[in-house]
Each structure stands twice: as structure tokens, then as C-alpha cells.
Enzyme design. Structure first.
Site, short mmCIF file in Angstrom:
data_model
loop_
_atom_site.label_atom_id
_atom_site.label_comp_id
_atom_site.label_asym_id
_atom_site.label_seq_id
_atom_site.Cartn_x
_atom_site.Cartn_y
_atom_site.Cartn_z
N HIS A 4 61.22 61.56 36.97
CA HIS A 4 61.85 61.25 35.68
C HIS A 4 61.18 60.02 35.07
O HIS A 4 60.58 59.21 35.79
CB HIS A 4 63.35 60.97 35.87
CG HIS A 4 63.64 59.56 36.28
ND1 HIS A 4 63.50 59.12 37.58
CD2 HIS A 4 64.01 58.49 35.54
CE1 HIS A 4 63.80 57.84 37.63
NE2 HIS A 4 64.12 57.43 36.42
N ALA B 222 48.09 53.76 49.32
CA ALA B 222 49.20 52.82 49.26
C ALA B 222 49.39 52.26 47.84
O ALA B 222 48.43 52.03 47.12
CB ALA B 222 48.92 51.67 50.23
N ALA C 252 44.04 53.46 46.87
CA ALA C 252 45.22 52.58 46.82
C ALA C 252 45.41 51.99 45.42
O ALA C 252 44.45 51.69 44.72
CB ALA C 252 45.03 51.47 47.84
C1 LIG Z 1 39.81 55.26 48.97
C2 LIG Z 1 39.25 54.30 50.01
C3 LIG Z 1 39.50 54.86 51.41
C4 LIG Z 1 37.77 54.17 49.72
O1 LIG Z 1 37.12 53.42 50.73
P1 LIG Z 1 35.51 53.26 50.67
O2 LIG Z 1 34.85 54.59 50.70
O3 LIG Z 1 35.17 52.25 51.69
O4 LIG Z 1 35.32 52.73 49.18
P2 LIG Z 1 34.48 51.52 48.65
O5 LIG Z 1 35.26 50.25 48.84
O6 LIG Z 1 33.10 51.58 49.22
O7 LIG Z 1 34.44 51.84 47.10
C5 LIG Z 1 33.71 52.92 46.57
C6 LIG Z 1 33.91 52.92 45.06
O8 LIG Z 1 35.27 53.27 44.77
C7 LIG Z 1 35.93 52.20 44.05
N1 LIG Z 1 37.26 52.05 44.60
C8 LIG Z 1 37.61 51.96 45.89
N2 LIG Z 1 38.94 51.81 46.00
C9 LIG Z 1 39.43 51.79 44.76
C10 LIG Z 1 40.74 51.64 44.25
N3 LIG Z 1 41.80 51.49 45.04
N4 LIG Z 1 40.90 51.69 42.92
C11 LIG Z 1 39.83 51.83 42.10
N5 LIG Z 1 38.56 51.98 42.53
C12 LIG Z 1 38.37 51.94 43.85
C13 LIG Z 1 35.09 50.97 44.35
O9 LIG Z 1 35.22 50.02 43.30
C14 LIG Z 1 33.71 51.53 44.44
O10 LIG Z 1 33.20 51.76 43.15
P3 LIG Z 1 31.63 51.41 42.79
O11 LIG Z 1 30.84 52.41 43.58
O12 LIG Z 1 31.56 51.64 41.30
O13 LIG Z 1 31.42 50.01 43.22
C15 LIG Z 1 39.93 52.89 49.92
O14 LIG Z 1 39.53 52.25 48.70
C16 LIG Z 1 41.44 52.98 49.90
O15 LIG Z 1 42.10 53.18 48.88
N6 LIG Z 1 42.04 52.80 51.11
C17 LIG Z 1 43.48 52.90 51.27
C18 LIG Z 1 43.87 54.27 51.79
C19 LIG Z 1 45.36 54.39 51.89
O16 LIG Z 1 46.11 53.72 51.20
N7 LIG Z 1 45.82 55.34 52.77
C20 LIG Z 1 47.23 55.64 52.93
C21 LIG Z 1 48.01 54.58 53.61
S1 LIG Z 1 47.38 54.12 55.20
#
Ligand SMILES: CC(C)(COP(=O)(O)OP(=O)(O)OC[C@H]1O[C@@H](n2cnc3c(N)ncnc32)[C@H](O)[C@@H]1OP(=O)(O)O)[C@@H](O)C(=O)NCCC(=O)NCCS
Length: 162
Positions: free
Chosen positions: A93, A115, A133
Site C-alpha cells: 500500500h 538489505a 543493498a
Molecule cells: C550487490 C552486491 C553483492 C555487489 O557486490 P560486488 O559485485 O562486490 O559489487 P561492487 O562493489 O564491485 O560494485 C559493482 C558496481 O555496482 C555498484 N553497486 C554496488 N552496490 C550497489 C548498491 N547497493 N547500490 C548502487 N550501486 C551499487 C557499484 O557502484 C559498482 O558500480 P561501478 O562499476 O559503476 O563502479 C553488493 O553491493 C550488495 O548489495 N551486497 C549486499 C547483499 C545483501 O544485502 N544480501 C542480503 C542480506 S545478507
């Protein structure tokens, strides 16, 4: 374009309990159920508890402590093996200036919802998608997409290549 519908409201200045979508008791009971389930240590017991709300929760879904919408939980579908990250917010909603819209949320199979992400009502997230995240999901996300940011846009991950 999100798939939402507007709910008729009785007056201009109202609280959530004045909306005609669900009875206040229904909303309160589901809020209590989700609060009880939130930190449950067993994922399978937690899935069972959350299913009591009518939410369609697939097999092996990992639901971290997060915020689930008590107003229309029955409009949420979580596909098998998906991960719902810490502090995510899945909304069915939305209220703006006394107007309310409702929409279902479908999260496909094997999705990672990072997250602190927020999913707005009326969106579908395709199978195997990764939502980084802290993202805002305000439109449909295709299968296998990797997105992040506010609003969520395509990103290129270094860790997960395919
Ligand atoms: C998605 C994720 C796993 C990517 O990890 P990674 O492959 O090491 O990513 P990187 O840090 O090398 O980033 C790669 C690109 O994505 C972008 N990016 C990464 N996370 C981002 C986010 N949260 N929001 C926006 N952009 C993001 C980076 O800026 C980078 O962009 P660029 O190539 O233009 O510089 C990590 O960012 C993430 O969100 N981890 C949390 C996972 C989570 O919450 N799981 C559930 C709970 S445990």
C-alpha cells in the site's frame, strides 16, 4: 508502470484505519504476527508463521528480520530460494495526501533482495534478479537482472558475473 489501483477513502484527512481496504483488527493482528515472527531463529518456522497471513512464501525462502506490510500481506508472493535481506521493506500500500493505492508484489525464484531495499506496491521482480543493498524498486525488474540504487538501475557486478 506499476500495477496499482486506488482505494476510495471516506474523507480527506484520515488515518490508515479509516481506509476501506481492510478492517483495523485484521491490520493489527497481522502487524502483531509479523512482529512476533521477525526475529524467529528458525527460517522454516518463520515461513510457516508468515504464511498464516496469506502471504505466498515459497520453499527455502530466507526471510531476514524485515518489514512486511500488514494491510494486504496476501498480495505478496516470494519465490522459492529467494533471500529477503535485513531491514527490507515490502509495501503493498502507499498513502499520499489522504489518497491510497494498493498493488501486489511478486518476487520471483532465487532473487536476492539486498538489505535495506524498498519494494513499492505493484512491482514484479524476475527470477534470479539481484537487487543491491539500499535500492528502491519502483518498476518491474526482469529475470536475471542486477540492479542497485535509488531508483534501482542496472549495475555491473564484479562478484557475480552471470
Ligand atoms: C550487490 C552486491 C553483492 C555487489 O557486490 P560486488 O559485485 O562486490 O559489487 P561492487 O562493489 O564491485 O560494485 C559493482 C558496481 O555496482 C555498484 N553497486 C554496488 N552496490 C550497489 C548498491 N547497493 N547500490 C548502487 N550501486 C551499487 C557499484 O557502484 C559498482 O558500480 P561501478 O562499476 O559503476 O563502479 C553488493 O553491493 C550488495 O548489495 N551486497 C549486499 C547483499 C545483501 O544485502 N544480501 C542480503 C542480506 S545478507
Amino acid at each position: 508502470m506499476r500495477n496499482v489501483r486506488e482505494v476510495k477513502t471516506p474523507t480527506k484527512y484520515v488515518t490508515i484505519f479509516h481506509y476501506t481496504e481492510k478492517h483495523p483488527i485484521y491490520i493489527i493482528l497481522h502487524g502483531l504476527l509479523f512482529a512476533f515472527a521477525k526475529y524467529f531463529p528458525s527460517f522454516s518456522a518463520k515461513r510457516g508463521l508468515i504464511r498464516l497471513s496469506g502471504m505466498k512464501v515459497g520453499e527455502h525462502v530466507m526471510i531476514s528480520p524485515c518489514i512486511l506490510d500488514p494491510i494486504r500481506p496476501d498480495l505478496v508472493e516470494l519465490g522459492d530460494y529467494s533471500i529477503i535481506g535485513w531491514d527490507t521493506l515490502i509495501l503493498t500500500h502507499e498513502i499520499v495526501r489522504g489518497r491510497m493505492r494498493i498493488g501486489s508484489v511478486k518476487i520471483g525464484k532465487n532473487v536476492t533482495l539486498g538489505a535495506r531495499s524498498i519494494v513499492l506496491p505493484g512491482v514484479k521482480i524476475g527470477d534470479n534478479a539481484i537487487i543491491a543493498a539500499g535500492s528502491l524498486v519502483n518498476k518491474d525488474i526482469p529475470n536475471n537482472a542486477k540492479v542497485g540504487g535509488i531508483p534501482a538501475k542496472k549495475i555491473r557486478l564484479k562478484w557475480i558475473k552471470n
